[in-house]
Design an enzyme around this catalytic site. Structure first.
Site, PDB file in Angstrom:
ATOM      1  N   ASP A  25      11.912   4.790   3.755  1.00  0.00           N
ATOM      2  CA  ASP A  25      11.487   4.139   4.988  1.00  0.00           C
ATOM      3  C   ASP A  25      11.048   5.192   6.009  1.00  0.00           C
ATOM      4  O   ASP A  25      11.896   5.827   6.636  1.00  0.00           O
ATOM      5  CB  ASP A  25      12.675   3.307   5.520  1.00  0.00           C
ATOM      6  CG  ASP A  25      12.443   2.800   6.942  1.00  0.00           C
ATOM      7  OD1 ASP A  25      11.271   2.665   7.350  1.00  0.00           O
ATOM      8  OD2 ASP A  25      13.453   2.520   7.628  1.00  0.00           O
ATOM      9  N   ASP A  29      12.116   0.877  10.066  1.00  0.00           N
ATOM     10  CA  ASP A  29      12.487  -0.543  10.205  1.00  0.00           C
ATOM     11  C   ASP A  29      13.425  -1.019   9.088  1.00  0.00           C
ATOM     12  O   ASP A  29      13.684  -2.214   8.969  1.00  0.00           O
ATOM     13  CB  ASP A  29      11.219  -1.414  10.248  1.00  0.00           C
ATOM     14  CG  ASP A  29      10.410  -1.306   8.959  1.00  0.00           C
ATOM     15  OD1 ASP A  29      10.808  -0.515   8.065  1.00  0.00           O
ATOM     16  OD2 ASP A  29       9.381  -1.987   8.833  1.00  0.00           O
ATOM     17  N   ASP A  33       8.000   2.095   2.815  1.00  0.00           N
ATOM     18  CA  ASP A  33       6.579   1.905   3.139  1.00  0.00           C
ATOM     19  C   ASP A  33       5.721   2.982   2.483  1.00  0.00           C
ATOM     20  O   ASP A  33       6.236   3.892   1.827  1.00  0.00           O
ATOM     21  CB  ASP A  33       6.394   1.906   4.667  1.00  0.00           C
ATOM     22  CG  ASP A  33       7.247   2.980   5.331  1.00  0.00           C
ATOM     23  OD1 ASP A  33       7.213   4.118   4.835  1.00  0.00           O
ATOM     24  OD2 ASP A  33       7.975   2.669   6.308  1.00  0.00           O
ATOM     25  N   ASP A 102      -0.337  -3.029  -8.685  1.00  0.00           N
ATOM     26  CA  ASP A 102       0.206  -4.185  -9.390  1.00  0.00           C
ATOM     27  C   ASP A 102      -0.653  -5.395  -9.027  1.00  0.00           C
ATOM     28  O   ASP A 102      -0.630  -5.854  -7.877  1.00  0.00           O
ATOM     29  CB  ASP A 102       1.651  -4.380  -8.883  1.00  0.00           C
ATOM     30  CG  ASP A 102       2.521  -5.124  -9.859  1.00  0.00           C
ATOM     31  OD1 ASP A 102       2.002  -6.022 -10.525  1.00  0.00           O
ATOM     32  OD2 ASP A 102       3.717  -4.806  -9.933  1.00  0.00           O
ATOM     33  N   ASP A 207       0.403  -8.403 -13.711  1.00  0.00           N
ATOM     34  CA  ASP A 207       1.570  -9.280 -13.627  1.00  0.00           C
ATOM     35  C   ASP A 207       1.409 -10.494 -14.551  1.00  0.00           C
ATOM     36  O   ASP A 207       0.319 -11.076 -14.625  1.00  0.00           O
ATOM     37  CB  ASP A 207       1.663  -9.748 -12.157  1.00  0.00           C
ATOM     38  CG  ASP A 207       2.951 -10.457 -11.836  1.00  0.00           C
ATOM     39  OD1 ASP A 207       4.002  -9.813 -11.955  1.00  0.00           O
ATOM     40  OD2 ASP A 207       2.903 -11.645 -11.454  1.00  0.00           O
ATOM     41  N   GLU A 269       2.138  -7.106 -18.238  1.00  0.00           N
ATOM     42  CA  GLU A 269       3.476  -7.678 -18.377  1.00  0.00           C
ATOM     43  C   GLU A 269       3.351  -8.915 -19.246  1.00  0.00           C
ATOM     44  O   GLU A 269       2.659  -9.871 -18.872  1.00  0.00           O
ATOM     45  CB  GLU A 269       4.033  -8.052 -16.999  1.00  0.00           C
ATOM     46  CG  GLU A 269       5.448  -8.603 -17.100  1.00  0.00           C
ATOM     47  CD  GLU A 269       5.913  -9.295 -15.818  1.00  0.00           C
ATOM     48  OE1 GLU A 269       7.107  -9.265 -15.540  1.00  0.00           O
ATOM     49  OE2 GLU A 269       5.060  -9.878 -15.117  1.00  0.00           O
ATOM     50  N   HIS A 335      11.961  -3.876 -11.943  1.00  0.00           N
ATOM     51  CA  HIS A 335      12.427  -4.583 -10.746  1.00  0.00           C
ATOM     52  C   HIS A 335      12.886  -6.011 -11.012  1.00  0.00           C
ATOM     53  O   HIS A 335      13.305  -6.705 -10.089  1.00  0.00           O
ATOM     54  CB  HIS A 335      11.304  -4.584  -9.707  1.00  0.00           C
ATOM     55  CG  HIS A 335      10.125  -5.391 -10.168  1.00  0.00           C
ATOM     56  ND1 HIS A 335       9.337  -5.024 -11.232  1.00  0.00           N
ATOM     57  CD2 HIS A 335       9.623  -6.564  -9.745  1.00  0.00           C
ATOM     58  CE1 HIS A 335       8.415  -5.924 -11.440  1.00  0.00           C
ATOM     59  NE2 HIS A 335       8.554  -6.884 -10.537  1.00  0.00           N
ATOM     60  N   ASP A 336      12.760  -6.475 -12.257  1.00  0.00           N
ATOM     61  CA  ASP A 336      13.166  -7.846 -12.572  1.00  0.00           C
ATOM     62  C   ASP A 336      14.444  -7.909 -13.395  1.00  0.00           C
ATOM     63  O   ASP A 336      14.946  -9.001 -13.673  1.00  0.00           O
ATOM     64  CB  ASP A 336      12.063  -8.547 -13.385  1.00  0.00           C
ATOM     65  CG  ASP A 336      10.831  -8.835 -12.553  1.00  0.00           C
ATOM     66  OD1 ASP A 336      10.964  -9.059 -11.334  1.00  0.00           O
ATOM     67  OD2 ASP A 336       9.718  -8.815 -13.123  1.00  0.00           O
TER      68      ASP A 336
HETATM   69  C1  GLC Z   1       6.417 -10.965 -12.528  1.00  0.00           C
HETATM   70  C2  GLC Z   1       6.996  -9.979 -11.541  1.00  0.00           C
HETATM   71  C3  GLC Z   1       8.098 -10.651 -10.774  1.00  0.00           C
HETATM   72  C4  GLC Z   1       7.488 -11.827 -10.027  1.00  0.00           C
HETATM   73  C5  GLC Z   1       6.779 -12.776 -10.982  1.00  0.00           C
HETATM   74  C6  GLC Z   1       5.932 -13.749 -10.250  1.00  0.00           C
HETATM   75  O1  GLC Z   1       7.312 -11.325 -13.497  1.00  0.00           O
HETATM   76  O2  GLC Z   1       7.437  -8.828 -12.220  1.00  0.00           O
HETATM   77  O3  GLC Z   1       8.742  -9.786  -9.892  1.00  0.00           O
HETATM   78  O4  GLC Z   1       8.487 -12.516  -9.348  1.00  0.00           O
HETATM   79  O5  GLC Z   1       5.911 -12.067 -11.838  1.00  0.00           O
HETATM   80  O6  GLC Z   1       4.825 -13.113  -9.705  1.00  0.00           O
END
Ligand code: GLC
Length: 522
Positions: A25, A29, A33, A102, A207, A269, A335-336
């Site tokens: 950061d 905030d 970023d 992304d 994505d 993905e 991140h998922d």
């Molecule tokens: C993908 C992303 C995830 C997001 C989903 C909807 O799976 O990795 O974080 O919530 O798509 O866009």
């Protein structure tokens, strides 16, 4: 060593995923970023990664933390400005670090002007999203067009009172799905992608790319039984809302567009059915190996226990199903998902070093997730701390994805060096910070996980067999994973003991000690 003429960075380099909210950061905030990422490029260069992939930084209402895009060609003020982005791109390139964005092609935010137009049947965009009439139920009641469920709970259909029709959203109702059967949608989206390519970005993570085209007749999915997750969404075989053959044609055209730009790449993905290991589905999106995606994630590796045999089987399958000219990639955390340090290693640094060695010496492009190099773990979230819509829905059965998205632990002090000590970070930091799990602590310990990652990353740069060599698994004890990488007369032998017990070494009579890593070069 060979010359660099056949060096393809996306095949031989290592990609580091940054979740921008949580990296650093700079603005004060409590949210990470672009200027913050820029400030940490020196660290990334020191670590030795070749590219960074940024989870979405586009203008967004943030219902799904950036995966609901309102404007694909602008930066969200939370992350900074377009000038900040340009500077980041420039500064990263100066250090030979590529930048991957992304791109969310399946859906937009409901506040995107395209959806607002579509809702109002304006500007010829009536058909840019997936609209369907209600079916008539018993006694004239309104029924949804089919049984599709949203990944974030409930039906995938929401009623629009203006159009008097349902629209489709495979995630939140605020994330309506685009209609990729309409060529205008493709044209518009490709043009958004070109905007970034013209700026000089080096590629895209795409994505949920296997979701983009849906069955033309919107047929209902067949049911299946899946015991590990409570969502009704997972009790369906996603036959008609994913993996439609037309997706491949879209990707071929995307590839043709991308190929005009030097050394750019895509990684997709791909989610087959939840909880099912289907590497062949991912592999199909590589086309003939050169005409669709450059790389596709196979999430099988994220479903494995900490077992040499399980990893060997999964890796062998992945290599077997790839098209002849296709290139593999590997990922252990993102991140998922729960972080591998928690999911597989239970916090053990010894185990994490085994996984690091595996990830960085297998054949294919490795993807690291920020904080993986210092062994960051999932943080248990109280209900009041949750931000992720998925967590809010299923807590406490499932905490959602916040546990794996906590701020990067730079320094062992209040705020973790992520933000000032008196600033409240957007998600709480993990307590492991106080036990030495931070970049600064580990930078002064040559035995740390961070040094282990760094030395493996350096080794990849000096040993061609680790990046472009072939790979042969060697017969070994079921707890031991052993393989040889060879290229142009040079070889590396990698032996990993996944067990805490002494195990026979497949190469010589010297037994391996618990969790031993042997890496020898010849
Ligand atoms: C993908 C992303 C995830 C997001 C989903 C909807 O799976 O990795 O974080 O919530 O798509 O866009």
């Amino acid at each position: 060593m060979t010359g660099q003429e056949d060096y393809l960075w996306w095949k031989h380099g290592v990609v580091y995923q940054i979740y921008p909210r949580s990296f650093y950061d700079a603005s004060g905030d409590g949210t990470g970023d672009l200027a913050g990422i820029c400030a940490k490029l020196e660290y990334l260069a020191w670590l030795g990664v070749d590219a960074i992939w940024l989870s979405p930084v586009f203008d967004s209402p943030m219902r799904d933390f950036g995966y609901d895009v309102r404007n694909y060609t602008d930066i969200d003020p939370l992350f900074g400005t377009m000038e900040d982005f340009d500077r980041l791109l420039d500064e990263a390139h100066r250090r030979n670090i590529r930048v991957i964005l992304d791109l969310v092609l399946n859906h937009t935010s409901d506040l995107h002007p395209w959806f607002i137009d579509s809702r109002l049947r304006r500007s010829g965009r009536d058909d840019w999203y997936i609209w369907a009439d209600a079916k008539r139920g018993v006694g004239g009641t309104r029924r949804r067009p089919n049984n599709w469920r949203a990944a974030f709970g409930g039906s995938a259909w929401s009623w629009d009172t203006g159009r008097k029709q349902y629209y489709l959203h495979l995630f939140l109702p605020q994330q309506p799905d685009l209609n990729w059967r309409n060529p205008e949608v493709e044209k518009a989206m490709f043009s958004e992608a070109r905007f970034w390519l013209e700026k000089g970005v080096d590629g895209f993570r795409l994505d949920v790319i296997n979701y983009i085209v849906k069955d033309a007749r919107l047929r209902s999915n067949p049911y299946r039984i899946h015991r590990t997750f409570p969502r009704r969404h997972d009790q369906q075989n996603h036959m008609y809302d994913r993996n439609q053959p037309e997706t491949h044609s879209v990707l071929k055209r995307f590839r043709t567009m991308l190929d005009v730009y030097h050394e750019t790449f895509t990684v997709g993905e791909i989610y087959p059915n939840e909880g099912v290991r289907e590497p062949a589905t991912s592999a199909r999106y590589l086309g003939d190996g050169e005409d669709e995606l450059h790389l596709a994630f196979d999430f099988s590796l994220l479903e494995l226990p900490f077992s040499a045999t399980a990893f060997r089987q999964a890796l062998e399958t992945w290599y077997r199903v790839l098209p002849e000219r296709g290139w593999p990639c590997h990922v252990l955390s993102n991140h998922d998902k729960s972080r591998a340090m928690t999911r597989l290693c239970g916090g053990s640094v010894e185990k994490a070093k085994i996984l690091a060695t595996l990830l960085l010496t297998q054949r294919g492009t490795p993807f690291m997730y920020y904080g993986e190099e210092i062994g960051m773990q999932d943080r248990f979230m109280k209900k009041s701390e949750l931000q992720d819509p998925l967590g809010k829905l299923y807590w406490p059965l499932f905490q959602g994805r916040d546990p794996a998205r906590t701020p990067m632990q730079w320094e062992t002090r209040r705020g973790g060096g992520f933000c000032a000590g008196d600033t409240v970070p957007w998600l709480p930091l993990h307590e492991s910070l106080w036990k030495g799990c931070s970049v600064s602590e580990q930078q002064s310990d040559p035995d740390s996980l961070l040094f282990c990652y760094r030395s493996l990353l350096l080794r990849r740069r000096s040993r061609d067999e680790l990046t472009r060599g072939n790979l042969t698994f060697l017969p070994s004890h079921p707890d031991v994973l052993a393989y040889r990488r060879e290229y142009a007369g040079e070889a590396s032998l990698i032996i990993l003991n996944f067990s805490k017990y002494q195990r026979p070494c497949p190469e010589d009579g010297n037994d391996l000690t618990g969790y031993e890593i042997r890496l020898t070069e010849s």
